[in-house]
Design a protein around this motif. Sequence first.
Motif, PDB file in Angstrom:
ATOM      1  N   THR A  31      48.639  68.475  84.690  1.00 31.56           N
ATOM      2  CA  THR A  31      47.525  68.694  83.755  1.00 31.56           C
ATOM      3  C   THR A  31      46.207  68.231  84.334  1.00 31.56           C
ATOM      4  O   THR A  31      46.149  67.261  85.091  1.00 31.56           O
ATOM      5  N   SER A  32      45.147  68.936  83.970  1.00 34.28           N
ATOM      6  CA  SER A  32      43.816  68.627  84.483  1.00 34.28           C
ATOM      7  C   SER A  32      42.854  68.160  83.402  1.00 34.28           C
ATOM      8  O   SER A  32      41.845  67.538  83.703  1.00 34.28           O
ATOM      9  N   ARG A  33      43.169  68.497  82.174  1.00 35.88           N
ATOM     10  CA  ARG A  33      42.255  68.190  81.073  1.00 35.88           C
ATOM     11  C   ARG A  33      43.065  67.937  79.814  1.00 35.88           C
ATOM     12  O   ARG A  33      44.085  68.602  79.576  1.00 35.88           O
ATOM     13  N   GLU A  44      39.874  77.482  60.539  1.00 37.10           N
ATOM     14  CA  GLU A  44      40.382  77.685  61.886  1.00 37.10           C
ATOM     15  C   GLU A  44      40.407  76.353  62.641  1.00 37.10           C
ATOM     16  O   GLU A  44      39.657  75.431  62.335  1.00 37.10           O
ATOM     17  N   ARG A  45      41.288  76.295  63.635  1.00 39.50           N
ATOM     18  CA  ARG A  45      41.334  75.105  64.472  1.00 39.50           C
ATOM     19  C   ARG A  45      40.063  75.029  65.304  1.00 39.50           C
ATOM     20  O   ARG A  45      39.599  76.036  65.839  1.00 39.50           O
ATOM     21  N   GLU A  46      39.517  73.831  65.440  1.00 43.20           N
ATOM     22  CA  GLU A  46      38.302  73.661  66.212  1.00 43.20           C
ATOM     23  C   GLU A  46      38.456  72.527  67.219  1.00 43.20           C
ATOM     24  O   GLU A  46      39.136  71.536  66.957  1.00 43.20           O
ATOM     25  N   GLY A  47      37.819  72.698  68.354  1.00 47.53           N
ATOM     26  CA  GLY A  47      37.842  71.656  69.372  1.00 47.53           C
ATOM     27  C   GLY A  47      36.937  70.510  68.986  1.00 47.53           C
ATOM     28  O   GLY A  47      35.845  70.726  68.459  1.00 47.53           O
ATOM     29  N   VAL A  48      37.389  69.288  69.261  1.00 49.47           N
ATOM     30  CA  VAL A  48      36.644  68.091  68.904  1.00 49.47           C
ATOM     31  C   VAL A  48      36.124  67.383  70.143  1.00 49.47           C
ATOM     32  O   VAL A  48      34.948  67.055  70.228  1.00 49.47           O
ATOM     33  N   ALA A  49      37.010  67.129  71.092  1.00 52.69           N
ATOM     34  CA  ALA A  49      36.624  66.381  72.291  1.00 52.69           C
ATOM     35  C   ALA A  49      37.588  66.706  73.417  1.00 52.69           C
ATOM     36  O   ALA A  49      38.736  67.083  73.183  1.00 52.69           O
ATOM     37  N   SER A  50      37.091  66.527  74.637  1.00 55.64           N
ATOM     38  CA  SER A  50      37.901  66.823  75.815  1.00 55.64           C
ATOM     39  C   SER A  50      37.583  65.823  76.906  1.00 55.64           C
ATOM     40  O   SER A  50      36.458  65.298  76.981  1.00 55.64           O
ATOM     41  N   ILE A  51      38.573  65.563  77.764  1.00 59.38           N
ATOM     42  CA  ILE A  51      38.358  64.664  78.886  1.00 59.38           C
ATOM     43  C   ILE A  51      39.152  65.174  80.080  1.00 59.38           C
ATOM     44  O   ILE A  51      40.291  65.610  79.941  1.00 59.38           O
ATOM     45  N   THR A  52      38.515  65.134  81.250  1.00 55.92           N
ATOM     46  CA  THR A  52      39.210  65.541  82.467  1.00 55.92           C
ATOM     47  C   THR A  52      39.885  64.322  83.096  1.00 55.92           C
ATOM     48  O   THR A  52      39.636  63.178  82.692  1.00 55.92           O
ATOM     49  N   ARG A  53      40.710  64.573  84.097  1.00 54.37           N
ATOM     50  CA  ARG A  53      41.384  63.453  84.766  1.00 54.37           C
ATOM     51  C   ARG A  53      40.388  62.505  85.411  1.00 54.37           C
ATOM     52  O   ARG A  53      40.651  61.304  85.500  1.00 54.37           O
ATOM     53  N   SER A  54      39.255  63.039  85.827  1.00 51.99           N
ATOM     54  CA  SER A  54      38.239  62.190  86.461  1.00 51.99           C
ATOM     55  C   SER A  54      37.377  61.465  85.448  1.00 51.99           C
ATOM     56  O   SER A  54      36.548  60.637  85.815  1.00 51.99           O
ATOM     57  N   GLY A  55      37.560  61.775  84.164  1.00 56.52           N
ATOM     58  CA  GLY A  55      36.864  61.048  83.117  1.00 56.52           C
ATOM     59  C   GLY A  55      35.651  61.741  82.520  1.00 56.52           C
ATOM     60  O   GLY A  55      34.959  61.149  81.681  1.00 56.52           O
ATOM     61  N   MET A  92      44.072  67.938  60.063  1.00 56.67           N
ATOM     62  CA  MET A  92      45.181  67.612  60.934  1.00 56.67           C
ATOM     63  C   MET A  92      44.602  67.605  62.348  1.00 56.67           C
ATOM     64  O   MET A  92      43.925  68.558  62.744  1.00 56.67           O
ATOM     65  N   TYR A  93      44.859  66.527  63.078  1.00 53.87           N
ATOM     66  CA  TYR A  93      44.333  66.396  64.433  1.00 53.87           C
ATOM     67  C   TYR A  93      45.451  66.619  65.451  1.00 53.87           C
ATOM     68  O   TYR A  93      46.529  66.028  65.336  1.00 53.87           O
ATOM     69  N   TYR A  94      45.147  67.453  66.434  1.00 55.56           N
ATOM     70  CA  TYR A  94      46.123  67.824  67.453  1.00 55.56           C
ATOM     71  C   TYR A  94      45.640  67.416  68.834  1.00 55.56           C
ATOM     72  O   TYR A  94      44.466  67.577  69.167  1.00 55.56           O
ATOM     73  N   CYS A  95      46.570  66.947  69.631  1.00 55.65           N
ATOM     74  CA  CYS A  95      46.318  66.670  71.039  1.00 55.65           C
ATOM     75  C   CYS A  95      46.778  67.868  71.848  1.00 55.65           C
ATOM     76  O   CYS A  95      47.767  68.525  71.485  1.00 55.65           O
ATOM     77  N   ALA A  96      46.067  68.162  72.929  1.00 61.16           N
ATOM     78  CA  ALA A  96      46.428  69.298  73.768  1.00 61.16           C
ATOM     79  C   ALA A  96      46.196  68.961  75.239  1.00 61.16           C
ATOM     80  O   ALA A  96      45.345  68.127  75.557  1.00 61.16           O
ATOM     81  N   ALA A  97      46.944  69.632  76.093  1.00 55.87           N
ATOM     82  CA  ALA A  97      46.822  69.422  77.540  1.00 55.87           C
ATOM     83  C   ALA A  97      46.652  70.761  78.242  1.00 55.87           C
ATOM     84  O   ALA A  97      47.317  71.739  77.881  1.00 55.87           O
ATOM     85  N   ALA A  98      45.770  70.771  79.233  1.00 57.17           N
ATOM     86  CA  ALA A  98      45.487  72.000  79.972  1.00 57.17           C
ATOM     87  C   ALA A  98      45.913  71.841  81.422  1.00 57.17           C
ATOM     88  O   ALA A  98      45.664  70.804  82.034  1.00 57.17           O
ATOM     89  N   LYS A  99      46.507  72.890  81.969  1.00 55.17           N
ATOM     90  CA  LYS A  99      46.900  72.853  83.375  1.00 55.17           C
ATOM     91  C   LYS A  99      45.707  73.083  84.290  1.00 55.17           C
ATOM     92  O   LYS A  99      45.611  72.497  85.371  1.00 55.17           O
ATOM     93  N   ALA A 107      35.857  73.790  77.602  1.00 54.02           N
ATOM     94  CA  ALA A 107      36.492  72.497  77.304  1.00 54.02           C
ATOM     95  C   ALA A 107      37.079  72.428  75.902  1.00 54.02           C
ATOM     96  O   ALA A 107      38.094  71.768  75.690  1.00 54.02           O
ATOM     97  N   LEU A 108      36.452  73.089  74.937  1.00 60.08           N
ATOM     98  CA  LEU A 108      36.912  73.006  73.558  1.00 60.08           C
ATOM     99  C   LEU A 108      37.480  74.338  73.062  1.00 60.08           C
ATOM    100  O   LEU A 108      37.561  74.575  71.855  1.00 60.08           O
ATOM    101  N   SER A 109      37.887  75.169  73.996  1.00 60.77           N
ATOM    102  CA  SER A 109      38.486  76.458  73.626  1.00 60.77           C
ATOM    103  C   SER A 109      39.997  76.333  73.594  1.00 60.77           C
ATOM    104  O   SER A 109      40.607  75.822  74.531  1.00 60.77           O
TER     105      SER A 109
END
Length: 126
Positions: A31-33, A44-55, A92-99, A107-109
């Motif tokens: 995973t990268s993000r 609809e589901r909406e993006g809240v925040a994102s973080i990459t491996r580098s921070g 409802m808050y969901y966690c997600a991981a991107a390859k 980032a929030l798509s």
Amino acid sequence: QVQLVESGGGSVQAGGSLRLSCAASGATYTTSRMGWFRQAPGKEREGVASITRSGSTYYADSVKGRFTISQDNAKNTVYLQMNSLKPEDTSMYYCAAAKHLYGDHWALSESTYNYWGQGTEVTVSS
């Protein structure tokens, strides 16, 4: 495959704080993000925040200055610190991981993310 388990949801009064956690397991090295999304009833589901491996972090305008995303790579855990909560944060808050590490524009798509947790509920009362 990557498994994601959220925790930390609950009920809080407006102005209060909560910290959500997302524990990742499995092939986390792929995973990268990581991201947090939310979905309120009938919306609809909406993006809240994102973080990459580098921070590098990215936030939705609606939560900037109130929410902070962080990670502990040693524990494979991502956090969402939510302060100054408002009734409209109820979701409802969901966690997600991107390859793949696409640009911040993505980032929030939802389509950026490959793995999803089951969600943790946050209720903010006025």
